[in-house]
Design a protein around this motif. Structure first.
Motif, PDB file in Angstrom:
ATOM      1  N   ALA A  54      56.749  76.050  50.314  1.00 32.15           N
ATOM      2  CA  ALA A  54      57.332  74.803  49.806  1.00 32.15           C
ATOM      3  C   ALA A  54      57.416  74.829  48.280  1.00 32.15           C
ATOM      4  O   ALA A  54      58.045  73.957  47.666  1.00 32.15           O
ATOM      5  CB  ALA A  54      56.500  73.603  50.258  1.00 32.15           C
ATOM      6  N   ASP A  55      56.783  75.821  47.662  1.00 31.39           N
ATOM      7  CA  ASP A  55      56.783  75.976  46.204  1.00 31.39           C
ATOM      8  C   ASP A  55      58.037  76.741  45.791  1.00 31.39           C
ATOM      9  O   ASP A  55      58.175  77.940  46.101  1.00 31.39           O
ATOM     10  CB  ASP A  55      55.525  76.723  45.786  1.00 31.39           C
ATOM     11  N   PRO A  56      58.984  76.094  45.082  1.00 28.27           N
ATOM     12  CA  PRO A  56      60.236  76.770  44.720  1.00 28.27           C
ATOM     13  C   PRO A  56      60.028  77.983  43.808  1.00 28.27           C
ATOM     14  O   PRO A  56      60.782  78.945  43.865  1.00 28.27           O
ATOM     15  CB  PRO A  56      61.042  75.677  44.017  1.00 28.27           C
ATOM     16  N   THR A  57      58.987  77.921  42.951  1.00 26.18           N
ATOM     17  CA  THR A  57      58.755  79.072  42.069  1.00 26.18           C
ATOM     18  C   THR A  57      58.268  80.286  42.867  1.00 26.18           C
ATOM     19  O   THR A  57      58.616  81.429  42.558  1.00 26.18           O
ATOM     20  CB  THR A  57      57.717  78.727  40.984  1.00 26.18           C
ATOM     21  N   TYR A  66      60.016  83.892  43.317  1.00 24.86           N
ATOM     22  CA  TYR A  66      59.256  85.133  43.150  1.00 24.86           C
ATOM     23  C   TYR A  66      59.523  86.090  44.318  1.00 24.86           C
ATOM     24  O   TYR A  66      59.780  87.281  44.133  1.00 24.86           O
ATOM     25  CB  TYR A  66      57.770  84.809  43.038  1.00 24.86           C
ATOM     26  N   VAL A  67      59.497  85.533  45.529  1.00 24.31           N
ATOM     27  CA  VAL A  67      59.748  86.339  46.721  1.00 24.31           C
ATOM     28  C   VAL A  67      61.185  86.853  46.726  1.00 24.31           C
ATOM     29  O   VAL A  67      61.451  87.993  47.104  1.00 24.31           O
ATOM     30  CB  VAL A  67      59.442  85.526  47.988  1.00 24.31           C
ATOM     31  N   ASP A  68      62.137  86.003  46.289  1.00 18.62           N
ATOM     32  CA  ASP A  68      63.539  86.429  46.242  1.00 18.62           C
ATOM     33  C   ASP A  68      63.735  87.577  45.255  1.00 18.62           C
ATOM     34  O   ASP A  68      64.495  88.512  45.519  1.00 18.62           O
ATOM     35  CB  ASP A  68      64.430  85.250  45.858  1.00 18.62           C
ATOM     36  N   ASP A  93      52.004  81.213  36.871  1.00 16.07           N
ATOM     37  CA  ASP A  93      53.453  81.075  36.928  1.00 16.07           C
ATOM     38  C   ASP A  93      54.050  82.247  37.692  1.00 16.07           C
ATOM     39  O   ASP A  93      54.005  83.380  37.227  1.00 16.07           O
ATOM     40  CB  ASP A  93      53.999  81.003  35.507  1.00 16.07           C
ATOM     41  N   TRP A  94      54.632  81.950  38.841  1.00 14.25           N
ATOM     42  CA  TRP A  94      55.192  83.009  39.667  1.00 14.25           C
ATOM     43  C   TRP A  94      56.377  83.691  38.971  1.00 14.25           C
ATOM     44  O   TRP A  94      56.602  84.880  39.150  1.00 14.25           O
ATOM     45  CB  TRP A  94      55.646  82.448  41.026  1.00 14.25           C
ATOM     46  N   LEU A  95      57.109  82.915  38.189  1.00 11.35           N
ATOM     47  CA  LEU A  95      58.275  83.490  37.519  1.00 11.35           C
ATOM     48  C   LEU A  95      57.869  84.496  36.453  1.00 11.35           C
ATOM     49  O   LEU A  95      58.569  85.494  36.214  1.00 11.35           O
ATOM     50  CB  LEU A  95      59.135  82.388  36.901  1.00 11.35           C
ATOM     51  N   MET A  96      56.714  84.252  35.813  1.00 15.84           N
ATOM     52  CA  MET A  96      56.211  85.233  34.850  1.00 15.84           C
ATOM     53  C   MET A  96      55.847  86.534  35.556  1.00 15.84           C
ATOM     54  O   MET A  96      56.114  87.627  35.065  1.00 15.84           O
ATOM     55  CB  MET A  96      54.990  84.658  34.122  1.00 15.84           C
TER      56      MET A  96
END
Length: 527
Positions: free
Chosen positions: A138-141, A145-147, A3-6
């Motif tokens: 293309a992966d919004p998560t 993460y990059v943002d 999970d990129w958000l984690m």
């Protein structure tokens, strides 16, 4: 894929840009199983791109279009390069070395950050065999993460800039304060070390600099240039200004007394030592010890002085107890010490210990433009001490002084002005004819063994010496004539022996200390 958000929560906890960058690229590299992942950022001058948060030593010029990074910076568009497309960029050695391991199915992603803006702050470089690089953004998560990274990166860099600006401002204020304080000290010093010539302006700056250090100061200059004034200034503008300034002339004290003067002695140390006496080294504790004419210090005493300088401890004559003294040494000499080191007349180790901060004083001939200012100052000094009202020195007298060589330097000028003032009425100026005769006499003093008008040869110590002879009919001041004649003889003899006082004294049949005393009294500078 994790999970990129984690992972994004780890980013917002970072407080250093380099640590943030390392965490960012390491997470991407680990989650995507990449061969390489870097964050390239401009260096401080903005001319080179370098990896941040990485030990890699690559760098590329932002204007080097042989590498793809310059194109990405200019266009703010990402590039995804296949192994076939990499062939085009092999001419850039660093980039070719970095991508040399990319296989047939590998890709190189070069992504400008932040996403969707024209002003590029950094470049994400990802190298791997996975096809996921093609659809990574293309992966919004992942985009989120990059943002998060980009926002935190901007925030931390802004904080770094603000901190750097504060540091720069603080340093600027510190430098301004230091420069202002330094200039104020130089201005104060101009009241003591008079003169507006370049030589004196430079000297005052050097004195202030020397005073601010804790180094031993060696002052070199001819007789009458103001060596003791400079030594006093070094003390007065130092952190030891409130402590004692102790001065001694090493040439004016016999060898057997100089040690007891410096180190002191204990009761019963020798005949006449009825009580303990504190030496000058002890008296200078916390302050400054000024040793004038240190070139005349006996070799045996030089070794003891070196030990004191190295250990800050000493033992009075006849004492068994060590004492300590924290003093700053300032020394002065008119002789060429390095030549004395060569002839073994001065210790080499002491020489280097004394020469931590050398100061060389200009002769009056080297700053002729200061003669008028000095002359007016000496007139004012004379007025104050003799309750007179002499208006100054006539310009013709100044012209006359400017043409004189002044072997006695500022001290000679002071005596000439005082002599002129003594012959000048109140509310008038010192005229040239007040000291023309003295200038004529001084000009007749030889700078070498050359005759004044004619000489008689006298045998002294097995050598033929040139002795000046004068026309006695010209003498109208016997005391001054005797003084001038003695000056001429001693000066000529010292010149003949290249300043060697021991040989000159022997040739004149007097002890070296007697000669040293006469040199001091007559203000004689060895040639």
């Amino acid at each position: 894929m994790s999970d990129w958000l984690m992972s994004a929560t780890e980013l917002v906890s970072q407080r250093r840009p380099d640590v943030l960058a390392a965490s960012f690229v390491e997470t991407i590299k680990r989650n995507l199983r990449l061969d390489e992942c870097m964050l390239l950022v401009p260096n401080q001058d903005g001319r080179m791109l370098e990896p941040c948060g990485s030990e890699k030593s690559y760098s590329w010029s932002v204007s080097d279009f042989d590498a793809p990074f310059a194109h990405v910076l200019q266009s703010a568009q990402s590039m995804l390069l296949t192994s076939d497309e990499l062939v085009f960029w092999r001419s850039n050695r660093a980039f070719g070395q970095l991508t040399s391991s990319v296989g047939m199915f590998g890709h190189v992603l070069i992504q400008p950050l932040p996403l969707g803006v024209s002003r590029v702050q950094s470049i994400l470089l990802a190298i791997g065999d996975t096809s996921e690089l093609e659809n990574l953004f293309a992966d919004p998560t992942f985009i989120k993460y990059v943002d998060v990274f980009s926002n935190q990166w901007s925030l931390l860099n802004e904080m770094v800039k603000e901190e750097r600006a504060k540091i720069d401002l603080s340093e600027s204020l510190t430098n301004y304060t230091r420069d202002t304080e330094r200039q104020n000290k130089c201005n104060q010093l101009s009241r003591t070390l008079l003169g507006e010539s370049n030589a004196m302006v430079a000297l005052r700056e050097q004195v202030v600099s020397a005073a601010s250090s804790q180094l031993s100061v060696m002052i070199q200059g001819e007789t009458g240039t103001g060596k003791e004034l400079v030594a006093q200034a070094v003390h007065d503008f130092s952190t030891r200004a409130n402590a004692p300034f102790i001065a001694i002339n090493c040439a004016a004290i016999p060898d057997n007394l100089l040690e007891s003067e410096l180190f002191g002695y204990s009761k019963g140390a020798f005949s006449g030592a009825d009580s303990d006496k504190q030496g000058l080294i002890a008296q200078a504790d916390g302050g400054t010890l000024f040793l004038d004419e240190i070139g005349d210090m006996p070799l045996s005493l030089q070794a003891k002085l070196l030990r004191v300088l190295e250990s800050k401890s000493f033992r009075p004559v006849g004492s068994k107890q060590e004492q300590s003294s924290d003093f700053r040494l300032v020394s002065a000499t008119h002789v060429n010490l390095i030549e004395q080191v060569r002839t073994k007349a001065f210790r080499q180790d002491l020489y280097y210990r004394l020469y931590q901060y050398p100061l060389t004083l200009p002769t009056l001939k080297q700053r002729v433009e200061d003669i008028e200012l000095l002359s007016q100052h000496f007139v004012q000094h004379y007025n104050v001490h003799h309750n007179t009202q002499i208006r100054g020195v006539h310009y013709k007298a100044i012209d006359c002084l400017n043409k004189h060589s002044f072997p006695g330097n500022v001290r000679e000028l002071k005596h000439l002005i005082e002599f002129g003032c003594a012959q000048t009425q109140d509310n008038t100026q010192v005229e040239a004819d007040c000291f023309t005769h003295r200038l004529h006499c001084a000009a007749s003093i030889p700078s070498s063994v050359s005759p004044i008008s004619h000489v008689s040869d006298v045998v002294q110590g097995g050598e033929v010496m040139a002795t000046p002879v004068r026309d006695f009919s010209e003498i109208n001041d016997l005391k001054q004539a005797v003084k001038d004649y003695e000056y001429q003889i001693i000066h000529a003899r010292l010149s003949h022996y290249s300043g060697d006082r021991a040989k000159a004294a022997k040739s004149l049949g007097m002890p070296k200390r007697t000669l040293a005393y006469k040199c001091l009294k007559l203000e004689i500078e060895a040639s």
